[in-house]
Design a protein around this motif. Structure first.
Motif, PDB file in Angstrom:
ATOM      1  N   GLN A  94       3.366  13.175 -40.345  1.00 16.15           N
ATOM      2  CA  GLN A  94       3.969  13.666 -41.369  1.00 16.15           C
ATOM      3  C   GLN A  94       3.115  13.288 -42.808  1.00 16.15           C
ATOM      4  N   ASP A  95       2.314  12.736 -42.674  1.00 17.61           N
ATOM      5  CA  ASP A  95       1.537  12.147 -43.899  1.00 17.61           C
ATOM      6  C   ASP A  95       2.628  11.796 -45.004  1.00 17.61           C
ATOM      7  N   ILE A  96       3.258  10.744 -44.627  1.00 16.22           N
ATOM      8  CA  ILE A  96       4.353  10.335 -45.660  1.00 16.22           C
ATOM      9  C   ILE A  96       3.968   9.559 -46.812  1.00 16.22           C
ATOM     10  N   PHE A  97       4.561   9.515 -47.854  1.00 20.52           N
ATOM     11  CA  PHE A  97       4.181   8.949 -49.010  1.00 20.52           C
ATOM     12  C   PHE A  97       3.496   7.574 -48.927  1.00 20.52           C
ATOM     13  N   CYS A  98       4.334   6.835 -48.114  1.00 16.58           N
ATOM     14  CA  CYS A  98       4.147   5.545 -48.235  1.00 16.58           C
ATOM     15  C   CYS A  98       4.917   4.534 -46.985  1.00 16.58           C
ATOM     16  N   PHE A  99       4.133   3.803 -46.391  1.00 14.04           N
ATOM     17  CA  PHE A  99       4.815   2.943 -45.399  1.00 14.04           C
ATOM     18  C   PHE A  99       5.102   1.609 -46.166  1.00 14.04           C
ATOM     19  N   ASN A 100       6.268   1.075 -46.214  1.00 14.46           N
ATOM     20  CA  ASN A 100       6.542  -0.054 -46.921  1.00 14.46           C
ATOM     21  C   ASN A 100       6.197  -1.293 -45.647  1.00 14.46           C
ATOM     22  N   VAL A 101       5.423  -2.046 -45.713  1.00 10.65           N
ATOM     23  CA  VAL A 101       5.109  -2.942 -44.771  1.00 10.65           C
ATOM     24  C   VAL A 101       5.405  -4.382 -45.029  1.00 10.65           C
ATOM     25  N   GLU A 102       5.865  -4.782 -43.829  1.00  8.22           N
ATOM     26  CA  GLU A 102       6.729  -6.138 -43.965  1.00  8.22           C
ATOM     27  C   GLU A 102       6.189  -7.357 -43.437  1.00  8.22           C
ATOM     28  N   SER A 103       4.992  -7.023 -42.638  1.00  7.96           N
ATOM     29  CA  SER A 103       4.206  -8.189 -42.231  1.00  7.96           C
ATOM     30  C   SER A 103       2.705  -7.968 -41.877  1.00  7.96           C
ATOM     31  N   ILE A 104       1.721  -8.898 -41.677  1.00 12.61           N
ATOM     32  CA  ILE A 104       0.383  -8.595 -41.287  1.00 12.61           C
ATOM     33  C   ILE A 104       0.235  -8.021 -39.864  1.00 12.61           C
ATOM     34  N   GLU A 145       2.289  -6.186 -38.519  1.00 12.52           N
ATOM     35  CA  GLU A 145       2.646  -4.785 -38.699  1.00 12.52           C
ATOM     36  C   GLU A 145       1.370  -3.857 -39.230  1.00 12.52           C
ATOM     37  N   LEU A 146       0.970  -4.364 -40.233  1.00 11.09           N
ATOM     38  CA  LEU A 146      -0.315  -3.745 -40.860  1.00 11.09           C
ATOM     39  C   LEU A 146      -1.526  -3.512 -39.994  1.00 11.09           C
ATOM     40  N   GLU A 147      -1.800  -4.355 -39.108  1.00  8.66           N
ATOM     41  CA  GLU A 147      -2.885  -4.189 -38.192  1.00  8.66           C
ATOM     42  C   GLU A 147      -2.358  -3.078 -37.145  1.00  8.66           C
ATOM     43  N   VAL A 148      -1.215  -2.730 -36.860  1.00  7.66           N
ATOM     44  CA  VAL A 148      -0.883  -2.068 -35.886  1.00  7.66           C
ATOM     45  C   VAL A 148      -0.944  -0.607 -36.553  1.00  7.66           C
ATOM     46  N   ILE A 149      -0.436  -0.532 -37.846  1.00  9.59           N
ATOM     47  CA  ILE A 149      -0.615   0.672 -38.719  1.00  9.59           C
ATOM     48  C   ILE A 149      -2.134   1.172 -38.709  1.00  9.59           C
ATOM     49  N   ASN A 150      -2.951   0.230 -38.803  1.00  6.84           N
ATOM     50  CA  ASN A 150      -4.359   0.466 -39.206  1.00  6.84           C
ATOM     51  C   ASN A 150      -4.940   0.986 -37.727  1.00  6.84           C
ATOM     52  N   GLN A 151      -4.666   0.403 -36.730  1.00  7.68           N
ATOM     53  CA  GLN A 151      -4.947   0.772 -35.328  1.00  7.68           C
ATOM     54  C   GLN A 151      -4.495   2.049 -34.988  1.00  7.68           C
ATOM     55  N   LEU A 152      -3.490   2.405 -35.225  1.00  9.83           N
ATOM     56  CA  LEU A 152      -2.787   3.911 -34.837  1.00  9.83           C
ATOM     57  C   LEU A 152      -3.337   4.796 -35.860  1.00  9.83           C
ATOM     58  N   ALA A 153      -3.598   4.620 -37.218  1.00  6.91           N
ATOM     59  CA  ALA A 153      -4.331   5.395 -38.124  1.00  6.91           C
ATOM     60  C   ALA A 153      -5.566   5.693 -37.581  1.00  6.91           C
ATOM     61  N   ILE A 154      -6.194   4.654 -37.170  1.00  6.00           N
ATOM     62  CA  ILE A 154      -7.793   5.065 -36.672  1.00  6.00           C
ATOM     63  C   ILE A 154      -7.670   6.020 -35.423  1.00  6.00           C
ATOM     64  N   SER A 155      -6.895   5.790 -34.542  1.00  9.25           N
ATOM     65  CA  SER A 155      -6.920   6.704 -33.594  1.00  9.25           C
ATOM     66  C   SER A 155      -6.364   8.285 -33.673  1.00  9.25           C
TER      67      SER A 155
END
Ligand SMILES: *Cc1c(COP(=O)(O)O)cnc(C)c1O
Length: 386
Positions: free
Chosen positions: A107-117, A119-129
């Motif tokens: 959905q190309d959301i405005f922003c993920f409000n990230v609560e831990s590292i 989580e950040l790593e998983v978001i990065n991985q999923l964004a890469i794929s």
């Protein structure tokens, strides 16, 4: 005063309990929010969908021009269905699962409000794929206490939410090594039902300190998100139907030092929808106890859990009776002794069949309903449709 506020003759024909929403009050509230927020350059208000995700309520809020603040994939779906564009959706939560993150990316959301590292790593991985870049803000724990109920305070150090603010530079640095992550902001949320502007002021002071630290490291972020939490007057829904949005936004305008070009985001839930909603229930029985008189109604904590969960106060009125007041415990039919809406309150003398209004129930009411005891979920009616 309260008689005449509700179409009681129409209510008599409906099966109780149900939620009744005053859409005119909701629209007035939204106009007040936008009027006060838009006095200040760069202020942008999101609605915290978790307070009430009724599709008709969401549409009205969308039409007023607010963005959406979501805490689950289901809320992102509900927001998209109500017409919120991805570019106005923010997504917070300590436990985002993969499908929910993927939905936010799609959905190309405005922003993920990230609560831990992690989580950040998983978001990065999923964004890469998916070949995407995720915009993120770090939710920092400002260690600012809100003077509210312990169960709804979120900004203190020992809390499952957010990242310790002392780790701010560390997490920003880690993110800078992730190709599919772009850090665009900082996010905060200190609690709920906050009426003391001093609490928001304390948050502003903390944000200023953190931004000074960012300046020293030549880090400039696009936005600050200060969350929600503005309270409402549960005691006086008639006298104060619209919260004091002027003081709220003025506090931030005065106390929070934005950097040039920075935008300031808010996530209001309760203050938007609480006062427009009422739970309408019917008296089933009046039971005379040894020392007490019980008004047994057909709504229970399955319909409105706040009194059982937080000992929350809701003003309760008999909207069928003009008779002199008597003292009652107002209780529901559920097989739990916590199924009590209020103890020792005055109601106009009540009889079987009378309609009872439980006020200020538009936030964290219908959305928290359950089917415990195999009870049907409460219906909802809008004032402009009934
Ligand atoms: C619950 C919540 C809100 C809204 O809180 P209200 O007290 O209803 O204004 C805003 N932001 C986040 C992150 C939340 O969890």
């Amino acid at each position: 005063m309260t008689k005449g506020l509700f179409p009681t003759a129409k209510f008599q024909q409906l099966r109780t309990p149900f939620y009744y929403y005053d859409t005119e009050l909701l629209r007035q509230t939204l106009r007040a929010i936008q009027h006060e927020a838009q006095k200040h350059e760069g202020f942008s208000v999101h609605y915290a969908v978790k307070a009430n995700a009724n599709p008709r309520i969401l549409r009205i809020i969308r039409e007023a021009g607010l963005g959406a603040d979501c805490v689950s994939g289901g809320e992102i779906e509900a927001s998209v269905q109500a017409g919120f564009p991805g570019s106005r959706i923010v997504y917070a939560g300590v436990g985002k699962s993969d499908w929910e993150i993927n939905l936010g990316l799609d959905q190309d959301i405005f922003c993920f409000n990230v609560e831990s590292i992690p989580e950040l790593e998983v978001i990065n991985q999923l964004a890469i794929s998916r070949g995407k870049t995720a915009r993120v803000a770090f939710r920092l724990n400002p260690n600012v206490g809100a003077h509210t109920h312990a169960n709804i305070t979120t900004g203190l150090a020992e809390n499952k939410f957010g990242i310790d603010m002392r780790d701010m530079l560390k997490v920003i640095d880690e993110a800078s090594h992730m190709d599919h992550i772009r850090v665009v902001g900082l996010h905060f949320h200190i609690g709920s039902q906050i009426l003391d502007m001093g609490d928001f002021e304390a948050l502003c002071n903390r944000v200023n300190e953190l931004q000074d630290e960012l300046d020293r490291h030549r880090i400039r972020l696009e936005h600050i998100n200060v969350g929600g939490g503005l309270g409402i007057d549960y005691q006086h829904p008639n006298r104060v139907p619209i919260p004091d949005f002027k003081s709220y936004f003025d506090t931030y305008a005065k106390k929070l030092r934005l950097r040039p070009g920075q935008t300031l985001h808010f996530e209001l839930g309760r203050a938007v929808v609480a006062q427009c909603g009422t739970l309408i229930t019917r008296t089933l029985y009046i039971k005379e106890g040894l020392v007490k008189r019980f008004c047994i109604v057909d709504a229970g904590f399955t319909d409105l859990i706040r009194p059982a969960l937080y000992q929350a106060y809701h003003k309760i009125e008999n909207i069928s009776s003009d008779e002199p007041a008597e003292t009652y415990d107002v209780v529901g039919p559920i097989c739990e002794s916590t199924d009590v809406f209020a103890k020792q309150i005055d109601l106009n003398r009540s009889h079987r069949g009378d309609l009872i209004a439980i006020r200020s129930a538009g936030a964290y009411g219908e959305i928290m309903a359950s089917q415990y005891n195999c009870r049907p979920l409460p219906k909802a009616y809008m004032s402009d449709e009934i």
